[in-house]
Scaffold this motif. Structure first.
Motif, PDB file in Angstrom:
ATOM      1  N   LEU A   1       1.123  -2.611  10.702  1.00  0.00           N
ATOM      2  CA  LEU A   1      -0.034  -2.531   9.805  1.00  0.00           C
ATOM      3  C   LEU A   1       0.226  -3.189   8.453  1.00  0.00           C
ATOM      4  O   LEU A   1      -0.719  -3.553   7.754  1.00  0.00           O
ATOM      5  N   LEU A   2       1.485  -3.362   8.097  1.00  0.00           N
ATOM      6  CA  LEU A   2       1.807  -4.011   6.825  1.00  0.00           C
ATOM      7  C   LEU A   2       1.277  -5.447   6.778  1.00  0.00           C
ATOM      8  O   LEU A   2       0.927  -5.946   5.716  1.00  0.00           O
ATOM      9  N   LYS A   3       1.194  -6.097   7.932  1.00  0.00           N
ATOM     10  CA  LYS A   3       0.798  -7.502   8.007  1.00  0.00           C
ATOM     11  C   LYS A   3      -0.713  -7.709   8.056  1.00  0.00           C
ATOM     12  O   LYS A   3      -1.186  -8.820   7.882  1.00  0.00           O
ATOM     13  N   ILE A   4      -1.476  -6.666   8.315  1.00  0.00           N
ATOM     14  CA  ILE A   4      -2.924  -6.803   8.488  1.00  0.00           C
ATOM     15  C   ILE A   4      -3.601  -7.084   7.154  1.00  0.00           C
ATOM     16  O   ILE A   4      -3.419  -6.346   6.186  1.00  0.00           O
ATOM     17  N   LYS A   5      -4.382  -8.156   7.117  1.00  0.00           N
ATOM     18  CA  LYS A   5      -5.126  -8.548   5.912  1.00  0.00           C
ATOM     19  C   LYS A   5      -6.631  -8.538   6.157  1.00  0.00           C
ATOM     20  O   LYS A   5      -7.406  -8.844   5.274  1.00  0.00           O
TER      21      LYS A   5
ATOM     22  N   SER B   1      -9.917  -0.949   4.143  1.00  0.00           N
ATOM     23  CA  SER B   1      -8.987  -2.061   3.937  1.00  0.00           C
ATOM     24  C   SER B   1      -9.022  -2.591   2.508  1.00  0.00           C
ATOM     25  O   SER B   1      -8.009  -3.062   2.002  1.00  0.00           O
ATOM     26  N   GLN B   2     -10.173  -2.519   1.838  1.00  0.00           N
ATOM     27  CA  GLN B   2     -10.250  -3.047   0.475  1.00  0.00           C
ATOM     28  C   GLN B   2      -9.446  -2.227  -0.530  1.00  0.00           C
ATOM     29  O   GLN B   2      -9.214  -2.673  -1.646  1.00  0.00           O
ATOM     30  N   THR B   3      -8.980  -1.030  -0.137  1.00  0.00           N
ATOM     31  CA  THR B   3      -8.149  -0.224  -1.034  1.00  0.00           C
ATOM     32  C   THR B   3      -6.656  -0.361  -0.712  1.00  0.00           C
ATOM     33  O   THR B   3      -5.829   0.264  -1.371  1.00  0.00           O
ATOM     34  N   LYS B   4      -6.319  -1.169   0.270  1.00  0.00           N
ATOM     35  CA  LYS B   4      -4.922  -1.384   0.654  1.00  0.00           C
ATOM     36  C   LYS B   4      -4.272  -2.357  -0.325  1.00  0.00           C
ATOM     37  O   LYS B   4      -4.899  -3.302  -0.798  1.00  0.00           O
ATOM     38  N   PHE B   5      -3.008  -2.125  -0.636  1.00  0.00           N
ATOM     39  CA  PHE B   5      -2.259  -3.049  -1.498  1.00  0.00           C
ATOM     40  C   PHE B   5      -0.793  -3.052  -1.082  1.00  0.00           C
ATOM     41  O   PHE B   5      -0.321  -2.138  -0.401  1.00  0.00           O
ATOM     42  N   ASP B   6      -0.083  -4.094  -1.471  1.00  0.00           N
ATOM     43  CA  ASP B   6       1.340  -4.224  -1.150  1.00  0.00           C
ATOM     44  C   ASP B   6       2.146  -3.532  -2.241  1.00  0.00           C
ATOM     45  O   ASP B   6       2.288  -4.054  -3.340  1.00  0.00           O
ATOM     46  N   SER B   7       2.651  -2.352  -1.917  1.00  0.00           N
ATOM     47  CA  SER B   7       3.422  -1.578  -2.898  1.00  0.00           C
ATOM     48  C   SER B   7       4.889  -1.976  -2.909  1.00  0.00           C
ATOM     49  O   SER B   7       5.635  -1.565  -3.796  1.00  0.00           O
ATOM     50  N   GLY B   8       5.321  -2.746  -1.906  1.00  0.00           N
ATOM     51  CA  GLY B   8       6.719  -3.135  -1.813  1.00  0.00           C
ATOM     52  C   GLY B   8       7.627  -2.033  -1.299  1.00  0.00           C
ATOM     53  O   GLY B   8       8.837  -2.196  -1.252  1.00  0.00           O
ATOM     54  N   THR B   9       7.053  -0.909  -0.892  1.00  0.00           N
ATOM     55  CA  THR B   9       7.853   0.235  -0.454  1.00  0.00           C
ATOM     56  C   THR B   9       8.216   0.189   1.022  1.00  0.00           C
ATOM     57  O   THR B   9       9.110   0.896   1.454  1.00  0.00           O
ATOM     58  N   GLY B  10       7.453  -0.603   1.808  1.00  0.00           N
ATOM     59  CA  GLY B  10       7.714  -0.668   3.241  1.00  0.00           C
ATOM     60  C   GLY B  10       6.767   0.160   4.068  1.00  0.00           C
ATOM     61  O   GLY B  10       6.884   0.205   5.292  1.00  0.00           O
ATOM     62  N   TRP B  11       5.824   0.842   3.429  1.00  0.00           N
ATOM     63  CA  TRP B  11       4.813   1.617   4.132  1.00  0.00           C
ATOM     64  C   TRP B  11       3.431   1.147   3.692  1.00  0.00           C
ATOM     65  O   TRP B  11       3.251   0.747   2.538  1.00  0.00           O
ATOM     66  N   PRO B  12       2.453   1.199   4.591  1.00  0.00           N
ATOM     67  CA  PRO B  12       1.092   0.864   4.171  1.00  0.00           C
ATOM     68  C   PRO B  12       0.687   1.745   2.986  1.00  0.00           C
ATOM     69  O   PRO B  12       0.918   2.958   3.004  1.00  0.00           O
TER      70      PRO B  12
END
Length: 164
Positions: free
Chosen positions: A71-75, A92-103
């Protein structure tokens, strides 16, 4: 003299703590103390329906390995739903890359995510599906605007439903 300095530094570092864990709960106005959910099943029923990984995370409150979720790769645009009961949890519009390794998401779909205090490793705010009680992850107060929250969610606890 070197030993005294070393001991002083050791005490200083041991007494430090992260600021993301300072408050008792990130969302203390939303705390639920109920264990009753509209979808209730026995452990045997959940084990039949879920994969081993899904069961371990959703029903036993485990944490998947970081950077292991597809799911990390889904845009794409869509909705992230509970892997156990399909309740819509995050857009999906509230998803962001936190850099933590989890969605990670900065906002949940209101009313579909429940919260409890988790004292396992300090005091954290645990998130679960409000429909079936499945463990999702934790929420922290170090996310982006507009909410300032980071819903750190196990990917195995979610399924992605693309927008039509």
């Amino acid at each position: 003299m070197k030993i005294k300095i070393g001991i002083a530094l050791l005490v200083l570092f041991a007494s430090c703590k992260g600021t993301s864990q300072e408050k008792e709960m990130a969302t203390d106005t939303k705390v639920e103390n109920t264990k009753e959910f509209s979808v209730q099943k026995t452990n045997a029923e959940w084990k039949k329906e879920l994969t081993d990984a899904e069961y371990y995370v959703l029903r036993e409150a485990a944490t998947e390995n970081p950077f292991s979720s597809e799911l990390l790769k889904i845009k794409k645009k869509g909705t992230y739903v509970c892997a156990a009961c399909a309740t819509p949890l995050f857009k999906s519009q509230t998803k962001f890359d936190s850099g933590t390794g989890w969605p990670s998401f900065y906002q949940e779909i209101e009313g579909n995510v429940g919260y409890e205090i988790d004292n396992t490793y300090g005091v954290r705010t645990e998130e679960h599906c409000a429909t079936c009680g499945g463990h999702l992850g934790h929420v922290f107060e170090d996310g982006p605007e507009p909410t300032g929250l980071r819903h750190c969610i196990n990917g195995v606890a979610l399924k992605f439903v693309p927008a039509e």
